[in-house]
Design an enzyme around this catalytic site. Sequence first.
Site, PDB file in Angstrom:
ATOM      1  N   GLU A 127      -2.743   6.863  -8.641  1.00 16.80           N
ATOM      2  CA  GLU A 127      -3.142   5.384  -9.170  1.00 16.80           C
ATOM      3  C   GLU A 127      -3.803   5.340 -10.132  1.00 16.80           C
ATOM      4  O   GLU A 127      -4.914   5.253 -10.649  1.00 16.80           O
ATOM      5  CB  GLU A 127      -3.895   4.357  -7.878  1.00 16.80           C
ATOM      6  CG  GLU A 127      -3.244   3.793  -6.455  1.00 16.80           C
ATOM      7  CD  GLU A 127      -3.622   3.679  -5.801  1.00 16.80           C
ATOM      8  OE1 GLU A 127      -5.181   3.566  -5.968  1.00 16.80           O
ATOM      9  OE2 GLU A 127      -3.304   3.083  -4.909  1.00 16.80           O
ATOM     10  N   ASN A 169       1.255   9.418  -8.082  1.00 17.83           N
ATOM     11  CA  ASN A 169       1.743   8.062  -7.207  1.00 17.83           C
ATOM     12  C   ASN A 169       1.027   6.743  -7.084  1.00 17.83           C
ATOM     13  O   ASN A 169       0.100   7.301  -8.026  1.00 17.83           O
ATOM     14  CB  ASN A 169       1.683   8.792  -5.455  1.00 17.83           C
ATOM     15  CG  ASN A 169       1.479   7.966  -4.500  1.00 17.83           C
ATOM     16  OD1 ASN A 169       3.258   7.536  -3.894  1.00 17.83           O
ATOM     17  ND2 ASN A 169       0.631   7.278  -3.954  1.00 17.83           N
ATOM     18  N   HIS A 206       4.599  -1.047  -2.188  1.00 17.30           N
ATOM     19  CA  HIS A 206       3.747  -2.569  -1.080  1.00 17.30           C
ATOM     20  C   HIS A 206       4.335  -3.289  -1.687  1.00 17.30           C
ATOM     21  O   HIS A 206       3.906  -4.013  -3.618  1.00 17.30           O
ATOM     22  CB  HIS A 206       2.205  -2.141  -1.770  1.00 17.30           C
ATOM     23  CG  HIS A 206       1.877  -0.749  -1.325  1.00 17.30           C
ATOM     24  ND1 HIS A 206       1.798  -0.779   0.576  1.00 17.30           N
ATOM     25  CD2 HIS A 206       1.547   0.146  -1.720  1.00 17.30           C
ATOM     26  CE1 HIS A 206       0.903   0.823   0.423  1.00 17.30           C
ATOM     27  NE2 HIS A 206       0.958   0.693   0.044  1.00 17.30           N
ATOM     28  N   GLU A 235       4.661   4.048   0.506  1.00 16.28           N
ATOM     29  CA  GLU A 235       3.734   4.002   0.688  1.00 16.28           C
ATOM     30  C   GLU A 235       4.680   2.716   1.476  1.00 16.28           C
ATOM     31  O   GLU A 235       3.981   1.788   1.463  1.00 16.28           O
ATOM     32  CB  GLU A 235       2.530   3.906   0.218  1.00 16.28           C
ATOM     33  CG  GLU A 235       2.105   5.087  -0.222  1.00 16.28           C
ATOM     34  CD  GLU A 235       0.424   4.628  -0.898  1.00 16.28           C
ATOM     35  OE1 GLU A 235       0.018   3.330  -0.628  1.00 16.28           O
ATOM     36  OE2 GLU A 235       0.128   5.901  -1.442  1.00 16.28           O
ATOM     37  N   ASP A 237       6.011  -0.959   2.234  1.00 14.80           N
ATOM     38  CA  ASP A 237       5.260  -2.272   3.148  1.00 14.80           C
ATOM     39  C   ASP A 237       6.044  -3.206   2.695  1.00 14.80           C
ATOM     40  O   ASP A 237       6.276  -3.197   1.660  1.00 14.80           O
ATOM     41  CB  ASP A 237       4.371  -1.960   4.313  1.00 14.80           C
ATOM     42  CG  ASP A 237       3.351  -1.968   3.270  1.00 14.80           C
ATOM     43  OD1 ASP A 237       3.438  -2.298   2.069  1.00 14.80           O
ATOM     44  OD2 ASP A 237       2.317  -1.434   3.529  1.00 14.80           O
TER      45      ASP A 237
HETATM   46  O1  G3I Z   1     -13.298   5.070   8.939  1.00 13.07           O
HETATM   47  C1  G3I Z   1     -14.463   3.721   8.928  1.00 13.07           C
HETATM   48  C2  G3I Z   1     -15.123   4.072  10.134  1.00 13.07           C
HETATM   49  O2  G3I Z   1     -15.525   4.896  10.579  1.00 13.07           O
HETATM   50  C3  G3I Z   1     -15.808   2.109  10.050  1.00 13.07           C
HETATM   51  O3  G3I Z   1     -16.548   1.876  10.911  1.00 13.07           O
HETATM   52  C4  G3I Z   1     -15.005   1.362   9.029  1.00 13.07           C
HETATM   53  C5  G3I Z   1     -15.493   0.095   9.053  1.00 13.07           C
HETATM   54  O4  G3I Z   1     -14.929  -0.169   7.155  1.00 13.07           O
HETATM   55  O5  G3I Z   1     -13.991   1.757   7.776  1.00 13.07           O
HETATM   56  C6  G3I Z   1     -13.521   2.783   8.181  1.00 13.07           C
HETATM   57  O6  G3I Z   1     -12.965   3.363   6.941  1.00 13.07           O
HETATM   58  C7  G3I Z   1     -11.859   2.727   6.902  1.00 13.07           C
HETATM   59  C8  G3I Z   1     -10.448   3.112   6.568  1.00 13.07           C
HETATM   60  O7  G3I Z   1      -9.269   2.788   6.513  1.00 13.07           O
HETATM   61  C9  G3I Z   1      -9.949   3.962   7.674  1.00 13.07           C
HETATM   62  O8  G3I Z   1      -9.710   2.702   8.893  1.00 13.07           O
HETATM   63  C10 G3I Z   1     -11.907   2.163   5.631  1.00 13.07           C
HETATM   64  O9  G3I Z   1     -12.970   1.108   5.534  1.00 13.07           O
HETATM   65  C11 G3I Z   1     -10.640   1.465   4.815  1.00 13.07           C
HETATM   66  O10 G3I Z   1     -10.986   1.050   3.156  1.00 13.07           O
HETATM   67  C12 G3I Z   1      -9.911   2.287   4.748  1.00 13.07           C
HETATM   68  O11 G3I Z   1      -8.736   1.639   4.180  1.00 13.07           O
HETATM   69  C13 G3I Z   1      -7.680   2.244   3.451  1.00 13.07           C
HETATM   70  C14 G3I Z   1      -7.195   1.980   2.760  1.00 13.07           C
HETATM   71  O12 G3I Z   1      -6.306   3.088   1.586  1.00 13.07           O
HETATM   72  C15 G3I Z   1      -9.180   2.227   1.057  1.00 13.07           C
HETATM   73  O13 G3I Z   1      -8.175   2.358  -0.226  1.00 13.07           O
HETATM   74  C16 G3I Z   1      -5.785   1.835   4.259  1.00 13.07           C
HETATM   75  O14 G3I Z   1      -6.216   2.935   5.873  1.00 13.07           O
HETATM   76  C17 G3I Z   1      -4.936   2.295   3.950  1.00 13.07           C
HETATM   77  O15 G3I Z   1      -4.386   2.512   4.589  1.00 13.07           O
HETATM   78  C18 G3I Z   1      -5.145   2.582   2.689  1.00 13.07           C
HETATM   79  O16 G3I Z   1      -4.135   3.077   1.896  1.00 13.07           O
HETATM   80  C19 G3I Z   1      -3.951   3.157  -0.019  1.00 13.07           C
HETATM   81  C20 G3I Z   1      -3.103   4.357   0.031  1.00 13.07           C
HETATM   82  O17 G3I Z   1      -4.293   5.263   0.553  1.00 13.07           O
HETATM   83  C21 G3I Z   1      -2.771   4.324  -1.582  1.00 13.07           C
HETATM   84  N1  G3I Z   1      -2.252   3.325  -1.792  1.00 13.07           N
HETATM   85  C22 G3I Z   1      -2.996   2.041  -1.145  1.00 13.07           C
HETATM   86  C23 G3I Z   1      -2.520   2.466   0.281  1.00 13.07           C
HETATM   87  C24 G3I Z   1      -2.717   0.359   0.670  1.00 13.07           C
HETATM   88  O18 G3I Z   1      -4.511  -0.179   0.316  1.00 13.07           O
END
Ligand code: G3I
Length: 305
Positions: A127, A169, A206, A235, A237
């Site tokens: 990105e 990516n 996405h 990725e 969806d």
């Molecule tokens: O693990 C912590 C947990 O300990 C905490 O209590 C909780 C409270 O917010 O957060 C948890 O972490 C979260 C993590 O996902 C695991 O669930 C983060 O806040 C959250 O920001 C994170 O989101 C991820 C996101 O990337 C962050 O940028 C998504 O799961 C993940 O699907 C998403 O994936 C991205 C790709 O990497 C890049 N392309 C876009 C895609 C979708 O946004």
Amino acid sequence: GSTLQAAAAESGRYFGTAIAGFRLSDSAYTTIANREFNMITAENEMKIDATEPNQNQFSYGAGDQIVNWARSNGKQVRGHTLAWHSQQPGWMQNMSGSALRSAMLNHVTQVATHYRGQIHSWDVVNEAFQDGSSGARRDSNLQRTGNDWIEAAFRAARAADPNAKLCYNDYNTDDWTHAKTQAVYNLVRDFKARGVPIDCVGFQSHFNSQSPVPGNYQTTLSSFAALGVDVQITELDIEGSGTAQADNYRRVVQACLAVSRCTGISVWGVRDTDSWRASGTPLLFDGNGNKKPAYTATLNALNAG
Ligand code: G3I
């Protein structure tokens, strides 16, 4: 084939999913994941904040758990991601200049070395371009270290794991006419012309009503492939439900199958309830693990190809 991975394998492709480590204790989840998919991406566990929470203190437990689950079940792994403006640990967010450049390259080297020989493809850089009409690089602390940060990251990754395919990516790069798509295309063309190591381009894909599957998606994939790189849908969806969603999944699969260098498709989660889109239904299985019309359309399209 009667599963996504088997159907994709008939044309030499893979079919993958993102896996969240904390869900590996859910047997309904792992049953579907093991049956349907043969390429695994860690949804968060191999990102910079996960693997280097303190500078030069590497933390591989969560990433290793997913890699071990994948490999013990005969699956390959996509690495995601070595250099990104987002999900940086606090120490990195506060860095700049040559210190940040060195820290970023050290991160790439250390993590790619740890996983050397176990990764099919690495999302080396994720990105790095702006949305909108500018076609410019995204402003970030990494970009401010100099425009050559992307190629520096790719060279470090190649040195650390010479057998992994190295990918750029991004999202919103699916429509061939978009400035962002053209900007990434020009980056890849330049890298190929100058011998900067790059093997593949990942199209996150996405899709939703604001960014639907473009009519020229196949043109985008084939145009990048013509530069001499593999293309992967990394990725996938698609928001929606029923026949409309199924039709969109079918179009994506057909576009990939029509491009010989489109080597695989990964969806970004197993069931709708596993998706990062909290209130959406963008995946192939519903929350109870039932196959949706989008699943059947995807499987049939893979089998027809
Ligand atoms: O693990 C912590 C947990 O300990 C905490 O209590 C909780 C409270 O917010 O957060 C948890 O972490 C979260 C993590 O996902 C695991 O669930 C983060 O806040 C959250 O920001 C994170 O989101 C991820 C996101 O990337 C962050 O940028 C998504 O799961 C993940 O699907 C998403 O994936 C991205 C790709 O990497 C890049 N392309 C876009 C895609 C979708 O946004």
